[in-house]
Design an enzyme around this catalytic site. Sequence first.
Site, PDB file in Angstrom:
ATOM      1  N   SER A  98       0.627  -0.872  -0.077  1.00 51.36           N
ATOM      2  CA  SER A  98       0.043  -0.110   0.029  1.00 51.36           C
ATOM      3  C   SER A  98       0.796   1.230   0.202  1.00 51.36           C
ATOM      4  N   LEU A 138      -9.370  10.951  -1.628  1.00 47.58           N
ATOM      5  CA  LEU A 138     -10.437  10.869  -2.409  1.00 47.58           C
ATOM      6  C   LEU A 138     -11.703  10.468  -1.627  1.00 47.58           C
ATOM      7  N   GLY A 144     -17.671   7.222  -0.244  1.00 47.70           N
ATOM      8  CA  GLY A 144     -16.894   6.059  -0.300  1.00 47.70           C
ATOM      9  C   GLY A 144     -16.905   5.534  -1.899  1.00 47.70           C
ATOM     10  N   ARG A 251      -5.268  -0.075  -9.273  1.00 42.69           N
ATOM     11  CA  ARG A 251      -5.937  -1.245  -9.381  1.00 42.69           C
ATOM     12  C   ARG A 251      -5.103  -2.438 -10.063  1.00 42.69           C
ATOM     13  N   GLY A 348      -4.706 -24.787  14.442  1.00 43.80           N
ATOM     14  CA  GLY A 348      -4.610 -23.511  15.162  1.00 43.80           C
ATOM     15  C   GLY A 348      -3.130 -22.883  15.119  1.00 43.80           C
ATOM     16  N   GLU A 371      -9.824   1.102  -2.941  1.00 44.76           N
ATOM     17  CA  GLU A 371      -9.680   1.069  -4.604  1.00 44.76           C
ATOM     18  C   GLU A 371     -11.021   0.317  -5.269  1.00 44.76           C
TER      19      GLU A 371
HETATM   20  P1  TGC Z   1     -19.070   7.630 -13.904  1.00 41.91           P
HETATM   21  O1  TGC Z   1     -20.340   8.368 -14.445  1.00 41.91           O
HETATM   22  O2  TGC Z   1     -18.728   6.142 -14.241  1.00 41.91           O
HETATM   23  O3  TGC Z   1     -17.864   8.500 -14.203  1.00 41.91           O
HETATM   24  C1  TGC Z   1     -17.518   9.752 -14.115  1.00 41.91           C
HETATM   25  C2  TGC Z   1     -16.432  10.233 -14.909  1.00 41.91           C
HETATM   26  O4  TGC Z   1     -15.484   9.684 -14.838  1.00 41.91           O
HETATM   27  C3  TGC Z   1     -14.835   9.077 -16.136  1.00 41.91           C
HETATM   28  N1  TGC Z   1     -14.150   7.455 -15.934  1.00 41.91           N
HETATM   29  C4  TGC Z   1     -13.041   7.563 -16.007  1.00 41.91           C
HETATM   30  N2  TGC Z   1     -12.102   8.170 -16.627  1.00 41.91           N
HETATM   31  C5  TGC Z   1     -10.801   7.814 -16.568  1.00 41.91           C
HETATM   32  N3  TGC Z   1     -10.449   6.488 -16.038  1.00 41.91           N
HETATM   33  C6  TGC Z   1     -11.520   5.684 -15.462  1.00 41.91           C
HETATM   34  N4  TGC Z   1     -11.093   4.778 -14.903  1.00 41.91           N
HETATM   35  C7  TGC Z   1     -12.882   6.219 -15.426  1.00 41.91           C
HETATM   36  N5  TGC Z   1     -13.902   5.659 -15.135  1.00 41.91           N
HETATM   37  C8  TGC Z   1     -14.901   6.541 -15.459  1.00 41.91           C
HETATM   38  C9  TGC Z   1     -16.281   8.797 -16.871  1.00 41.91           C
HETATM   39  O5  TGC Z   1     -16.074   8.985 -18.203  1.00 41.91           O
HETATM   40  C10 TGC Z   1     -16.797  10.158 -16.353  1.00 41.91           C
HETATM   41  O6  TGC Z   1     -16.287  11.257 -17.126  1.00 41.91           O
HETATM   42  P2  TGC Z   1     -17.201  12.479 -17.423  1.00 41.91           P
HETATM   43  O7  TGC Z   1     -16.025  13.571 -18.088  1.00 41.91           O
HETATM   44  O8  TGC Z   1     -18.037  12.234 -18.538  1.00 41.91           O
HETATM   45  O9  TGC Z   1     -17.383  13.111 -16.285  1.00 41.91           O
HETATM   46  O10 TGC Z   1     -18.861   7.685 -12.333  1.00 41.91           O
HETATM   47  P3  TGC Z   1     -20.068   7.136 -11.229  1.00 41.91           P
HETATM   48  O11 TGC Z   1     -20.362   8.426 -10.496  1.00 41.91           O
HETATM   49  O12 TGC Z   1     -21.180   6.512 -11.730  1.00 41.91           O
HETATM   50  O13 TGC Z   1     -18.975   6.369 -10.308  1.00 41.91           O
HETATM   51  C11 TGC Z   1     -18.585   4.956 -11.230  1.00 41.91           C
HETATM   52  C12 TGC Z   1     -17.940   4.371 -10.135  1.00 41.91           C
HETATM   53  C13 TGC Z   1     -18.865   3.975  -8.824  1.00 41.91           C
HETATM   54  C14 TGC Z   1     -17.385   3.077 -10.625  1.00 41.91           C
HETATM   55  C15 TGC Z   1     -16.578   4.855  -9.252  1.00 41.91           C
HETATM   56  O14 TGC Z   1     -17.070   6.246  -8.572  1.00 41.91           O
HETATM   57  C16 TGC Z   1     -15.627   4.092  -8.574  1.00 41.91           C
HETATM   58  O15 TGC Z   1     -14.984   3.348  -9.060  1.00 41.91           O
HETATM   59  N6  TGC Z   1     -16.034   3.897  -7.142  1.00 41.91           N
HETATM   60  C17 TGC Z   1     -15.253   3.390  -6.159  1.00 41.91           C
HETATM   61  C18 TGC Z   1     -14.325   4.258  -5.408  1.00 41.91           C
HETATM   62  C19 TGC Z   1     -13.038   3.819  -5.412  1.00 41.91           C
HETATM   63  O16 TGC Z   1     -12.461   3.056  -5.768  1.00 41.91           O
HETATM   64  N7  TGC Z   1     -12.386   4.709  -4.246  1.00 41.91           N
HETATM   65  C20 TGC Z   1     -10.885   4.446  -4.111  1.00 41.91           C
HETATM   66  C21 TGC Z   1     -10.254   5.318  -3.353  1.00 41.91           C
HETATM   67  S1  TGC Z   1      -8.671   5.396  -3.303  1.00 41.91           S
HETATM   68  C22 TGC Z   1      -8.311   3.823  -2.498  1.00 41.91           C
HETATM   69  O17 TGC Z   1      -9.076   3.311  -2.025  1.00 41.91           O
HETATM   70  C23 TGC Z   1      -6.779   4.029  -2.088  1.00 41.91           C
HETATM   71  S2  TGC Z   1      -6.291   2.620  -0.950  1.00 41.91           S
HETATM   72  C24 TGC Z   1      -4.748   2.585  -1.992  1.00 41.91           C
HETATM   73  C25 TGC Z   1      -3.980   1.669  -0.824  1.00 41.91           C
HETATM   74  O18 TGC Z   1      -3.645   1.825   0.177  1.00 41.91           O
HETATM   75  O19 TGC Z   1      -3.292   0.697  -1.632  1.00 41.91           O
HETATM   76  P1  FAD Z   2     -19.262   2.261   1.327  1.00 41.68           P
HETATM   77  O1  FAD Z   2     -19.235   3.093   0.031  1.00 41.68           O
HETATM   78  O2  FAD Z   2     -20.218   2.873   2.318  1.00 41.68           O
HETATM   79  O3  FAD Z   2     -19.856   0.994   1.190  1.00 41.68           O
HETATM   80  C1  FAD Z   2     -20.292  -0.075   2.184  1.00 41.68           C
HETATM   81  C2  FAD Z   2     -20.997  -1.158   1.260  1.00 41.68           C
HETATM   82  O4  FAD Z   2     -22.008  -0.989   0.561  1.00 41.68           O
HETATM   83  C3  FAD Z   2     -19.973  -2.101   0.418  1.00 41.68           C
HETATM   84  O5  FAD Z   2     -20.136  -3.487   0.738  1.00 41.68           O
HETATM   85  C4  FAD Z   2     -20.401  -1.761  -0.863  1.00 41.68           C
HETATM   86  O6  FAD Z   2     -19.854  -2.525  -1.923  1.00 41.68           O
HETATM   87  C5  FAD Z   2     -21.776  -1.381  -0.887  1.00 41.68           C
HETATM   88  N1  FAD Z   2     -22.304  -0.435  -1.944  1.00 41.68           N
HETATM   89  C6  FAD Z   2     -21.970   0.865  -1.854  1.00 41.68           C
HETATM   90  N2  FAD Z   2     -22.636   1.440  -3.192  1.00 41.68           N
HETATM   91  C7  FAD Z   2     -23.262   0.269  -3.741  1.00 41.68           C
HETATM   92  C8  FAD Z   2     -23.848   0.285  -4.821  1.00 41.68           C
HETATM   93  N3  FAD Z   2     -24.193   1.370  -5.543  1.00 41.68           N
HETATM   94  N4  FAD Z   2     -24.526  -1.035  -5.138  1.00 41.68           N
HETATM   95  C9  FAD Z   2     -24.345  -2.146  -4.277  1.00 41.68           C
HETATM   96  N5  FAD Z   2     -23.586  -2.014  -3.145  1.00 41.68           N
HETATM   97  C10 FAD Z   2     -22.967  -0.828  -2.906  1.00 41.68           C
HETATM   98  N6  FAD Z   2      -9.400   6.245   0.204  1.00 41.68           N
HETATM   99  C11 FAD Z   2      -8.556   6.957  -0.504  1.00 41.68           C
HETATM  100  O7  FAD Z   2      -9.052   8.077  -1.063  1.00 41.68           O
HETATM  101  N7  FAD Z   2      -7.242   7.247  -0.410  1.00 41.68           N
HETATM  102  C12 FAD Z   2      -6.686   6.065   0.238  1.00 41.68           C
HETATM  103  O8  FAD Z   2      -5.361   6.221   0.288  1.00 41.68           O
HETATM  104  C13 FAD Z   2      -7.328   5.142   0.865  1.00 41.68           C
HETATM  105  N8  FAD Z   2      -6.880   4.100   1.777  1.00 41.68           N
HETATM  106  C14 FAD Z   2      -7.623   3.273   2.299  1.00 41.68           C
HETATM  107  C15 FAD Z   2      -7.023   2.486   3.170  1.00 41.68           C
HETATM  108  C16 FAD Z   2      -7.624   1.427   4.016  1.00 41.68           C
HETATM  109  C17 FAD Z   2      -6.874   0.369   5.201  1.00 41.68           C
HETATM  110  C18 FAD Z   2      -9.152   1.483   3.892  1.00 41.68           C
HETATM  111  C19 FAD Z   2      -9.824   0.410   4.721  1.00 41.68           C
HETATM  112  C20 FAD Z   2      -9.734   2.162   2.993  1.00 41.68           C
HETATM  113  C21 FAD Z   2      -8.932   3.060   2.237  1.00 41.68           C
HETATM  114  N9  FAD Z   2      -9.530   3.864   1.295  1.00 41.68           N
HETATM  115  C22 FAD Z   2      -8.749   4.964   0.732  1.00 41.68           C
HETATM  116  C23 FAD Z   2     -11.079   4.342   1.302  1.00 41.68           C
HETATM  117  C24 FAD Z   2     -11.591   3.137   0.335  1.00 41.68           C
HETATM  118  O9  FAD Z   2     -11.371   3.530  -0.983  1.00 41.68           O
HETATM  119  C25 FAD Z   2     -12.971   3.038   0.750  1.00 41.68           C
HETATM  120  O10 FAD Z   2     -13.213   2.409   2.148  1.00 41.68           O
HETATM  121  C26 FAD Z   2     -13.976   2.143  -0.236  1.00 41.68           C
HETATM  122  O11 FAD Z   2     -13.785   2.925  -1.532  1.00 41.68           O
HETATM  123  C27 FAD Z   2     -15.349   2.020   0.285  1.00 41.68           C
HETATM  124  O12 FAD Z   2     -15.867   3.180   0.637  1.00 41.68           O
HETATM  125  P2  FAD Z   2     -16.768   3.048   2.103  1.00 41.68           P
HETATM  126  O13 FAD Z   2     -15.823   2.276   3.308  1.00 41.68           O
HETATM  127  O14 FAD Z   2     -17.122   4.367   2.106  1.00 41.68           O
HETATM  128  O15 FAD Z   2     -17.811   1.818   2.004  1.00 41.68           O
END
Ligand code: TGC
Ligand code: FAD
Length: 392
Positions: A98, A138, A144, A251, A348, A371
Amino acid sequence: MANELTGAPDYFNIDDLLTEEHLLIRQTMRDFVKREISPYIEQWAQDAHFPSEIVKKFGDVGAFGPTIPTEYGGGGLDYISYGIIMQEIERGDSGMRSTASVQGSLVMYPIYKYGSEEQRKKYLPKLASGEWLGCFGLTEPDFGSNPGGMVTNIKDQGDHYLLNGSKLWISNSPECQVAVVWAKNEEGRIQGVIVERGMEGFSTPEIHNKWSLRASCTGELVFDNVKIPKENILPNVSGLRGPLGCLDSARYGISWGAIGAAIDCYESARKYSLERIQFDKPIGAFQLTQKKLAEMLTEITKAQLLTWRLGTLMNEGKATTQQISMAKRNNVDMALHIAREARQIHGGMGITGEYPIMRHMMNLESVITYEGTHDIHLLITGADITGISAFK
Ligand code: TGC
Ligand code: FAD
């Protein structure tokens, strides 16, 4: 069956698909992890200790920004090399991976891809060398899976912006020098902002009591009227595609990293099954243990082939978000399943820090959530199959 040098399974001779450079990088990272991470990781995790000295060591070994061009301090390597580096680090620990993948894919990548030349020159070499640690903001307390709803915002004050809001669950935040933060401008359009430690009104409280990724530091980002110089806005992107583009890169790295955790669990289970005697036989002689091991090796092999092909598509610039999403979801789920099965084989002993299994299993509970959760990735594939988004 196993690679003699790395002790990792190579059941389908996938090493034949790698170059000499890939193999050298893998051996270098394997040696690094064995020397700098494996001897200490159980204690770090038990103590919930983030070893901040690892940041400079990662910089020295080239784990930060492997695909960023060398003129900015990156490795100038291809995506398969990047994947191999993530695999070997996560074989040590997902939390350590990470630290490296956030720095490379979520901090250096956006500055390289969306930043000005001045921003690239100012930040990238320091991040590549490990002099500075970065984080990526983000996720918010109320947004989330749906980051597009974020409320963190910037307001134009003429010669600067004012940043307000907060981010939650941010890897590296308590130790970061720099944060790439996503915030809405007055038109509601998402923009990238580079925030530096020391800016007034910016704080990074740590999240305690995690049962997962205990050797990685996680925290909040809090912005209370933080004055942001205009030159700290990432000029070349706006909208959700900015952060989502970075997530593609991260990812992809996770899809390789999860294989590393799975290999470590599988190898530990294989060895234990040959050493542990019950009913006068090694437990590996029982059919049910062999079934578990056979299924583990099969799933690891399928994941290896998936990521290798994805890596070639990444190198050609042809990989789609949906393909990356599928690989992340499949491989993390695969690794978590293998960790649970490996825990069973260890009986265990599997719950103790004598073996890496429980630590990997607990770590992977975060990896399957961050992610993009497992279910969000299922919906990304579902939308691709049907043409109908089931998110909203
Ligand atoms: P949607 O309407 O699908 O898209 C909005 C705009 O984004 C564009 N787009 C992309 N562009 C570039 N690359 C991609 N992969 C793209 N995917 C979508 C899309 O074309 C559109 O563009 P525009 O110009 O028309 O506005 O968006 P939505 O609101 O319906 O959401 C889609 C969804 C649910 C798939 C997305 O929001 C999502 O992936 N949610 C999950 C959130 C997530 O992954 N969070 C991660 C936070 S960071 C983290 O967790 C770091 S942990 C790191 C570690 O410790 O290793
Ligand atoms: P929620 O979005 O509240 O989801 C809760 C449950 O509801 C999940 O099971 C989900 O699948 C479900 N759900 C939500 N929406 C839907 C839907 N439309 N349909 C069906 N099911 C749905 N984020 C950053 O920006 N930067 C970081 O560096 C980062 N590091 C992280 C490190 C750790 C250890 C952890 C645990 C998280 C980190 N995150 C980071 C945040 C991470 O990306 C979010 O936890 C993740 O995207 C899910 O968001 P949430 O926890 O708010 O869950």
